[in-house]
Design an enzyme around this catalytic site. Structure first.
Site, PDB file in Angstrom:
ATOM      1  N   LYS A   1       0.822  -1.218   0.000  1.00 21.81           N
ATOM      2  CA  LYS A   1       0.000   0.000   0.000  1.00 21.81           C
ATOM      3  C   LYS A   1       0.855   1.266   0.000  1.00 21.81           C
ATOM      4  CE  LYS A   1      -2.150  -0.902   3.877  1.00 21.81           C
ATOM      5  NZ  LYS A   1      -1.503  -2.162   4.303  1.00 21.81           N
TER       6      LYS A   1
ATOM      7  N   ARG B   1      -8.663   1.190  10.001  1.00 21.58           N
ATOM      8  CA  ARG B   1      -8.241  -0.190  10.228  1.00 21.58           C
ATOM      9  C   ARG B   1      -9.246  -0.947  11.086  1.00 21.58           C
ATOM     10  NH1 ARG B   1      -2.388   0.589   9.439  1.00 21.58           N
ATOM     11  NH2 ARG B   1      -1.244  -1.356   9.655  1.00 21.58           N
TER      12      ARG B   1
ATOM     13  N   ARG C   1      11.837  -6.444   4.021  1.00 21.57           N
ATOM     14  CA  ARG C   1      11.615  -5.006   3.848  1.00 21.57           C
ATOM     15  C   ARG C   1      12.644  -4.186   4.634  1.00 21.57           C
ATOM     16  NH1 ARG C   1       5.769  -2.313   4.547  1.00 21.57           N
ATOM     17  NH2 ARG C   1       5.976  -2.745   6.779  1.00 21.57           N
TER      18      ARG C   1
ATOM     19  N   ARG D   1      12.164  -2.460  10.425  1.00 22.83           N
ATOM     20  CA  ARG D   1      11.206  -2.046  11.462  1.00 22.83           C
ATOM     21  C   ARG D   1      11.044  -3.171  12.489  1.00 22.83           C
ATOM     22  NH1 ARG D   1       6.063   0.010   8.005  1.00 22.83           N
ATOM     23  NH2 ARG D   1       5.042  -1.052   9.742  1.00 22.83           N
TER      24      ARG D   1
ATOM     25  N   ARG E   1       0.495  -8.998  13.407  1.00 25.69           N
ATOM     26  CA  ARG E   1      -0.162  -8.006  12.544  1.00 25.69           C
ATOM     27  C   ARG E   1      -1.146  -8.669  11.579  1.00 25.69           C
ATOM     28  NH1 ARG E   1       4.781  -5.419   9.968  1.00 25.69           N
ATOM     29  NH2 ARG E   1       3.457  -3.819   9.074  1.00 25.69           N
TER      30      ARG E   1
HETATM   31  P1  AMP Z   1       1.636   0.509   8.996  1.00 28.23           P
HETATM   32  O1  AMP Z   1       2.852   1.309   8.664  1.00 28.23           O
HETATM   33  O2  AMP Z   1       0.398   0.980   8.274  1.00 28.23           O
HETATM   34  O3  AMP Z   1       1.857  -0.979   8.852  1.00 28.23           O
HETATM   35  O4  AMP Z   1       1.328   0.772  10.545  1.00 28.23           O
HETATM   36  C1  AMP Z   1       2.269   0.423  11.534  1.00 28.23           C
HETATM   37  C2  AMP Z   1       1.603   0.366  12.882  1.00 28.23           C
HETATM   38  O5  AMP Z   1       1.041   1.647  13.224  1.00 28.23           O
HETATM   39  C3  AMP Z   1       0.424  -0.598  13.003  1.00 28.23           C
HETATM   40  O6  AMP Z   1       0.851  -1.938  13.222  1.00 28.23           O
HETATM   41  C4  AMP Z   1      -0.302  -0.008  14.214  1.00 28.23           C
HETATM   42  O7  AMP Z   1       0.396  -0.302  15.407  1.00 28.23           O
HETATM   43  C5  AMP Z   1      -0.155   1.479  13.966  1.00 28.23           C
HETATM   44  N1  AMP Z   1      -1.257   1.982  13.131  1.00 28.23           N
HETATM   45  C6  AMP Z   1      -1.182   2.499  11.876  1.00 28.23           C
HETATM   46  N2  AMP Z   1      -2.384   2.860  11.419  1.00 28.23           N
HETATM   47  C7  AMP Z   1      -3.277   2.564  12.406  1.00 28.23           C
HETATM   48  C8  AMP Z   1      -4.679   2.671  12.533  1.00 28.23           C
HETATM   49  N3  AMP Z   1      -5.443   3.152  11.556  1.00 28.23           N
HETATM   50  N4  AMP Z   1      -5.252   2.279  13.714  1.00 28.23           N
HETATM   51  C9  AMP Z   1      -4.497   1.795  14.723  1.00 28.23           C
HETATM   52  N5  AMP Z   1      -3.170   1.634  14.653  1.00 28.23           N
HETATM   53  C10 AMP Z   1      -2.551   2.016  13.504  1.00 28.23           C
END
Ligand code: AMP
Length: 207
Positions: free
Chosen positions: A13, A88, A122, A155, A166
């Protein structure tokens, strides 16, 4: 154009959004990037969410919704946006409908086995958040970002245990959004398995 990019972690994404902004000319807003920037800056928000991100769990809805509401109120997002990683949960989607309805929700579809391969390799830039992959999209110079020269790192939530967590969180809390937006007639499915240029081409067709 107000777009939501939906899909499991590792669906691409963020990579797609970074390219798609050139086409749709709206800002790419990634809640994950905002949280990681807050952690790097050691701001109160960053200190609050660090252990949550490291574990692969979700930040609470209220905190996340407030953050997005404020971001979408900024001038550059008034005409449109690509929201990557938000909503989410169903409560997040319902809150979003109260302050900004999406025009389209693009659902990036990919099996878990591919996700594990992608996330395990990654590498992310500490400075600008760009993503690379040791096999599928390596940087020109090892551990250095092609875009800004920042240092690349793995990360904490791209480690095996967190990836499992996740995917579980995605299935339980985020996947129900597919049906939610399909029922509203807003969903478009994109096969996220091919290389990024092919996925981008399918995204163009949807537009
Ligand atoms: P991402 O980079 O989108 O994979 O997000 C990394 C982490 O940020 C996720 O595993 C959550 O811990 C937190 N996070 C990102 N977006 C959200 C969201 N919309 N709601 C809750 N936690 C989020």
């Amino acid at each position: 154009m107000k777009l939501i990019f939906l899909g499991p972690p590792g669906a691409g994404k963020g990579t797609l959004a970074a390219k798609a902004v050139e086409i749709v000319k709206v800002p790419h807003i990634s809640t994950g990037n905002i949280f990681r920037a807050a952690i790097a800056a050691q701001s109160p928000l960053g200190l609050k969410v660090k252990s949550i991100l490291d574990s692969g769990a979700l930040v609470d809805d209220a905190t996340t919704i407030d953050l997005v509401r404020e971001r979408l109120a900024q001038a550059d997002a008034l005409q449109g946006y690509i929201l990557d990683g938000f909503p989410r949960t169903i409560p997040q989607a319902e809150a979003l409908a109260g302050f900004s309805g999406p025009d389209k929700v693009v659902n990036f579809d990919i099996p878990d086995t591919a996700v594990v391969k992608r996330l395990g390799g990654r590498r992310t830039c500490r400075q600008c958040g760009a993503n690379f992959h040791v096999v599928f999209g390596p940087p020109k110079q090892e551990n250095v970002c092609d875009h800004c020269g920042g240092e690349l790192y793995t990360r904490d939530d791209d480690r095996e245990e967190a990836i499992k967590k996740r995917l579980e969180v995605y299935r339980e809390q985020t996947a129900p959004l597919i049906g939610y937006y399909r029922d509203k007639g807003l969903l478009a499915d994109v096969d996220a398995r091919p290389a990024v240029e092919a996925v981008l081409e399918n995204f163009r067709k949807i537009l």
